[in-house]
Design a protein around this motif. Structure first.
Motif, PDB file in Angstrom:
ATOM      1  N   UNK A  47     -12.951  10.058  -1.533  1.00  0.00           N
ATOM      2  CA  UNK A  47     -12.032  11.158  -1.831  1.00  0.00           C
ATOM      3  C   UNK A  47     -12.537  12.468  -1.224  1.00  0.00           C
ATOM      4  N   UNK A  48     -11.686  13.492  -1.307  1.00  0.00           N
ATOM      5  CA  UNK A  48     -12.070  14.819  -0.815  1.00  0.00           C
ATOM      6  C   UNK A  48     -13.276  15.367  -1.564  1.00  0.00           C
ATOM      7  N   UNK A  49     -13.366  15.081  -2.858  1.00  0.00           N
ATOM      8  CA  UNK A  49     -14.509  15.577  -3.635  1.00  0.00           C
ATOM      9  C   UNK A  49     -15.813  14.944  -3.147  1.00  0.00           C
TER      10      UNK A  49
ATOM     11  N   UNK B 223     -16.384  14.182  -0.048  1.00  0.00           N
ATOM     12  CA  UNK B 223     -16.682  14.903   1.191  1.00  0.00           C
ATOM     13  C   UNK B 223     -17.303  16.259   0.890  1.00  0.00           C
ATOM     14  N   UNK B 224     -16.756  16.975  -0.099  1.00  0.00           N
ATOM     15  CA  UNK B 224     -17.291  18.289  -0.478  1.00  0.00           C
ATOM     16  C   UNK B 224     -18.739  18.151  -0.945  1.00  0.00           C
ATOM     17  N   UNK B 225     -19.001  17.147  -1.765  1.00  0.00           N
ATOM     18  CA  UNK B 225     -20.364  16.915  -2.241  1.00  0.00           C
ATOM     19  C   UNK B 225     -21.297  16.584  -1.082  1.00  0.00           C
ATOM     20  N   UNK B 226     -20.837  15.736  -0.157  1.00  0.00           N
ATOM     21  CA  UNK B 226     -21.663  15.352   0.988  1.00  0.00           C
ATOM     22  C   UNK B 226     -21.975  16.552   1.868  1.00  0.00           C
ATOM     23  N   UNK B 227     -20.981  17.436   2.050  1.00  0.00           N
ATOM     24  CA  UNK B 227     -21.195  18.630   2.870  1.00  0.00           C
ATOM     25  C   UNK B 227     -22.228  19.548   2.221  1.00  0.00           C
ATOM     26  N   UNK B 228     -22.140  19.707   0.904  1.00  0.00           N
ATOM     27  CA  UNK B 228     -23.064  20.596   0.200  1.00  0.00           C
ATOM     28  C   UNK B 228     -24.490  20.051   0.204  1.00  0.00           C
ATOM     29  N   UNK B 229     -24.618  18.730   0.151  1.00  0.00           N
ATOM     30  CA  UNK B 229     -25.952  18.121   0.084  1.00  0.00           C
ATOM     31  C   UNK B 229     -26.426  17.581   1.430  1.00  0.00           C
ATOM     32  N   UNK B 230     -25.644  17.858   2.495  1.00  0.00           N
ATOM     33  CA  UNK B 230     -25.970  17.379   3.840  1.00  0.00           C
ATOM     34  C   UNK B 230     -26.187  15.865   3.841  1.00  0.00           C
TER      35      UNK B 230
ATOM     36  N   UNK C 284      -9.854  13.832   7.898  1.00  0.00           N
ATOM     37  CA  UNK C 284      -9.684  15.169   8.502  1.00  0.00           C
ATOM     38  C   UNK C 284     -10.603  16.178   7.820  1.00  0.00           C
ATOM     39  N   UNK C 285     -10.673  16.116   6.508  1.00  0.00           N
ATOM     40  CA  UNK C 285     -11.554  17.028   5.776  1.00  0.00           C
ATOM     41  C   UNK C 285     -13.010  16.811   6.182  1.00  0.00           C
ATOM     42  N   UNK C 286     -13.410  15.538   6.311  1.00  0.00           N
ATOM     43  CA  UNK C 286     -14.781  15.215   6.702  1.00  0.00           C
ATOM     44  C   UNK C 286     -15.099  15.763   8.090  1.00  0.00           C
ATOM     45  N   UNK C 287     -14.123  15.646   9.012  1.00  0.00           N
ATOM     46  CA  UNK C 287     -14.335  16.151  10.372  1.00  0.00           C
ATOM     47  C   UNK C 287     -14.489  17.663  10.375  1.00  0.00           C
ATOM     48  N   UNK C 288     -13.681  18.339   9.566  1.00  0.00           N
ATOM     49  CA  UNK C 288     -13.759  19.799   9.486  1.00  0.00           C
ATOM     50  C   UNK C 288     -15.106  20.260   8.942  1.00  0.00           C
ATOM     51  N   UNK C 289     -15.641  19.520   7.984  1.00  0.00           N
ATOM     52  CA  UNK C 289     -16.886  19.927   7.339  1.00  0.00           C
ATOM     53  C   UNK C 289     -18.119  19.304   7.997  1.00  0.00           C
ATOM     54  N   UNK C 290     -17.898  18.515   9.045  1.00  0.00           N
ATOM     55  CA  UNK C 290     -19.023  17.918   9.750  1.00  0.00           C
ATOM     56  C   UNK C 290     -19.729  16.825   8.975  1.00  0.00           C
TER      57      UNK C 290
END
Length: 688
Positions: free
Chosen positions: A528-530, A532-539, A555-561
């Motif tokens: 889910x998007x959440x 992805x957000x957690x993964x982005x915050x914790x690299x 798409x969200x994952x691509x935007x956040x790398x």
């Protein structure tokens, strides 16, 4: 004494008795060597038992009839429903019967009274009861004596005297007039063994489904349950994965079952997961039956398999033990009937029962989050009855049985003991292995779940306190010593709870003193998007097993790398993860001396700077390779060979004995007599 042996269960079948009944009789008669239905007797001993039991029956009948009568026979018993055919097919002088044939069947076919046939058997030195199963050769002899020819027909699985006797015993127990809560229940059987040894293929043949064909790589990767009908008996099967990562799932499968079928491929023998499976079954104290598969392939060595079993604490029957080793095939069906009969025999000796009036109790085999259904759990009913609409607690979750689905997805009104069933109506995804308990109402169910949740929190807090008091200094010291250790974070999502548990254990089992993997979040369901957000915050990297990621999430994952990796086979997941871990480490370099040159003269060229005139003394000198300059014994430069000239021509390399001009990258402080060494550099992926 004769060397011919006969197993107790075979003699019991011949005498029309339950195996346990005969075991008890033999032990009372002083046969100390008889421990179970798998024990053996010499043929002479078996013959004495036959005569003793026949004479006892004969005397009992004479006593009931008021005196001895010529050649009496046991009174005919009512034909059980679904048993042998009362009117066998007859065609002229041919008698068509399906094996196994009992005395009663043959007497009916030959239009004789049972006692007349028993007298003929006595002339053949065979003392038989009316329900005794006759050998095919004996049937042929009796038919020939009566002017008939025996034609054996194929028997469907629905009719077999083993199941007739079992059904008769259950019916008799139910109708004996005594108050009785305990009733017989189907056995729960687990198939265990090494990966790709044929567990699922064997079960496919039994239950007539194609599970393996629909699984990625043909590998079973979650505990599945199914129900098979054999004769008038039901058997519940659990199929456990063979991959090493699923050790915990196999252990849970063994502890949930009554009988373990250990599947071993004949050409390969006992492998690591085979031995683990043996240990799980032994720890769970369940009877083991060995199914030896792939016996038709080259390299099959039964003696080696028997030897390996003995080395691991299992004594095969063929070598004087009590564990059956049955050659069978999931392709041709060879040995399958014998395997099922042995399963039911083991279950008969266990005297399995359940109380339908007891409060419902079950065990979670697998749990998952399903689209359109919400949290669901595949459970095995252990006692009582679960009905649609019942409230229940399950670990720290609870719910109401909104729907019950069988192994084919069909809705059920209720589920009884040994039945695998999927429950819809959980408030969250439970843990695999949790007990499911009946509750009278929602309030009680919620209270039980909250109590379990509080208990888990207290245990967690207790662990934390113990850590802070006793191990904090060790942790701080270790962290300081390993400050250069690389850390890689993961978000792990799987289809079912068992896979999450198994993969987490496998990842945590990857040992390295250079890099550590931390699962910052693990859950069941699609990405889910959440996440992805957690993964982005914790690299972190997101790893999905048998789950999907919708286009919007990608798409969200691509935007956040954030990198998302999806897998359907655990081998690929673990192999890729180790490659990623190596990629996070600094590669090791290995230098190999390529050649050496000595500076004889230094030239100054206005446009290009200083060039040293050299003679190649060994090996060869090559452009763009690593170079080191030594003055006497001290290194004064490390860089690259920028260019080589032979007279005025640019060249790629020069060999020993040749003269050339060398220009180094970003270095001109040459002196006559300096040595230039040139190296090839190889990058090596570091070991974990």
């Amino acid at each position: 004494m004769s060397t011919t042996k006969i197993r107790v269960n075979q003699l019991a079948r011949e005498l029309g008795m339950e195996s346990k009944e005969l075991v008890d009789f033999l032990q009372k008669e002083g046969f100390d060597s008889v421990k179970s239905h798998s024990s053996t007797l010499d043929e002479e001993e078996a013959e004495l038992i036959r005569k003793q039991i026949y004479n006892a029956r004969k005397e009992a009948q004479e006593a009931r009839r008021g005196g001895p009568k010529p050649a009496p026979a046991p009174a005919p018993q009512p034909q059980e429903e679904g048993g042998q055919e009362a009117q066998p097919e007859e065609n002229g002088n041919e008698i068509h019967l399906k094996t196994p044939v009992t005395v009663r069947d043959l007497a009916t076919a030959l239009k004789l009274k049972p006692n007349e046939l028993i007298i003929q058997l006595m002339h053949l030195n065979i003392f038989a009861a009316i329900n005794q199963v006759l050998e095919t050769e004996t049937v042929e002899k009796l038919c020939e004596r009566n002017g008939k020819k025996f034609v054996q027909e194929r028997r469907e699985k629905g009719n077999h005297p083993v199941f007739e006797r079992k059904a008769s015993a259950i019916a008799a127990a139910a109708n004996d007039g005594r108050p009785r809560k305990k009733v017989g229940r189907p056995p729960v059987v687990v198939f265990m063994g090494h990966v790709d040894h044929g567990k699922t293929t064997l079960q496919d043949y039994i239950r007539k489904t194609r599970v393996a064909a629909g699984e990625a790589g043909g590998i079973t990767q979650a505990i599945g349950a199914s129900v098979a009908q054999y004769g008038d008996q039901t058997i519940t099967f659990l199929d456990t994965p063979g991959h090493a990562a699923f050790t915990a799932m196999r252990a849970r499968g063994a502890n949930a079952t009554d009988v373990a079928v250990l599947v071993i491929a004949g050409p390969e023998g006992c492998m690591p997961q085979t031995i683990e499976a043996i240990h799980h079954a032994q720890a769970a104290k369940v009877p083991i039956i060995v199914a030896m598969t792939k016996c038709d392939l080259p390299g099959c060595d039964k003696d080696r398999v028997l030897r390996q079993l003995q080395e691991n604490g299992i004594q095969p029957e063929e070598w004087g033990g009590e564990t059956a080793v049955i050659p069978c095939s999931g392709i041709t069906g060879e040995g399958v009937d014998e395997l099922l009969e042995r399963i039911l025999l083991e279950a008969e000796m266990l005297e399995l029962n359940a109380d339908p009036e007891a409060p419902f109790e079950g065990l979670v085999i697998e749990a998952q989050m399903e689209t359109g259904m919400g949290p669901t759990a595949n459970i095995l009913v252990r006692n009582g009855i679960l009905r649609q609409g019942d409230w229940f607690s399950c670990g720290s979750t609870y719910g109401k049985a909104r729907a019950l689905l069988d192994t084919h997805g069909k809705r059920l009104a209720k589920a009884t003991a040994s039945t695998p069933v999927k429950i819809m109506g959980y408030n969250g995804v439970p843990e695999a292995g949790d007990r499911v308990l009946w509750q009278p109402d929602e309030k009680s169910a919620k209270a039980a779940a909250d109590e379990e949740l509080q208990k888990k929190r207290q245990e967690s807090n207790g662990d934390a306190k113990a850590m802070s008091l006793e191990e904090v200094m060790k942790k701080l010291t270790a962290r300081k010593e390993n400050s250069d250790v690389v850390e890689m974070n993961l978000v792990l999502k799987t289809d079912v709870r068992g896979s999450l548990e198994a993969i987490s254990e496998a990842i945590n089992g990857i040992k390295s003193n250079k890099i550590t993997v931390k699962i910052v979040h693990g859950g069941v369901g699609e990405i889910t998007d959440s996440d992805v957000v957690l993964a982005a915050a914790s690299k972190a990297i997101i790893v999905g097993f048998h789950v999907r990621a919708m286009p919007s999430v990608n798409r969200t994952a691509k935007q956040k790398g954030v990198e998302i990796r999806l897998y359907s086979i655990i081998y690929d997941l673990l192999d890729d993860l180790e490659d990623v871990m190596r990629g996070r480490l600094t590669p090791e370099t290995r230098e190999s001396l390529l050649g050496e040159a000595q500076i004889a003269q230094v030239f100054h060229i206005s446009k290009t700077g200083k060039i040293c005139g050299c003679r190649v003394t060994s090996g060869l000198i090559r452009v763009n390779q690593k170079a080191k300059v030594f003055r006497q014994d001290s290194q004064i430069y490390s860089g690259l060979v920028a260019s080589l000239k032979h007279f005025k021509e640019d060249v790629r390399e020069m060999k020993a004995g040749q003269e050339c001009g060398i220009r180094l990258d970003n270095f001109e402080d040459f002196e006559v007599g300096d040595r230039i060494q040139v190296f090839t550099v190889e990058k090596i992926l570091p070991e974990l």
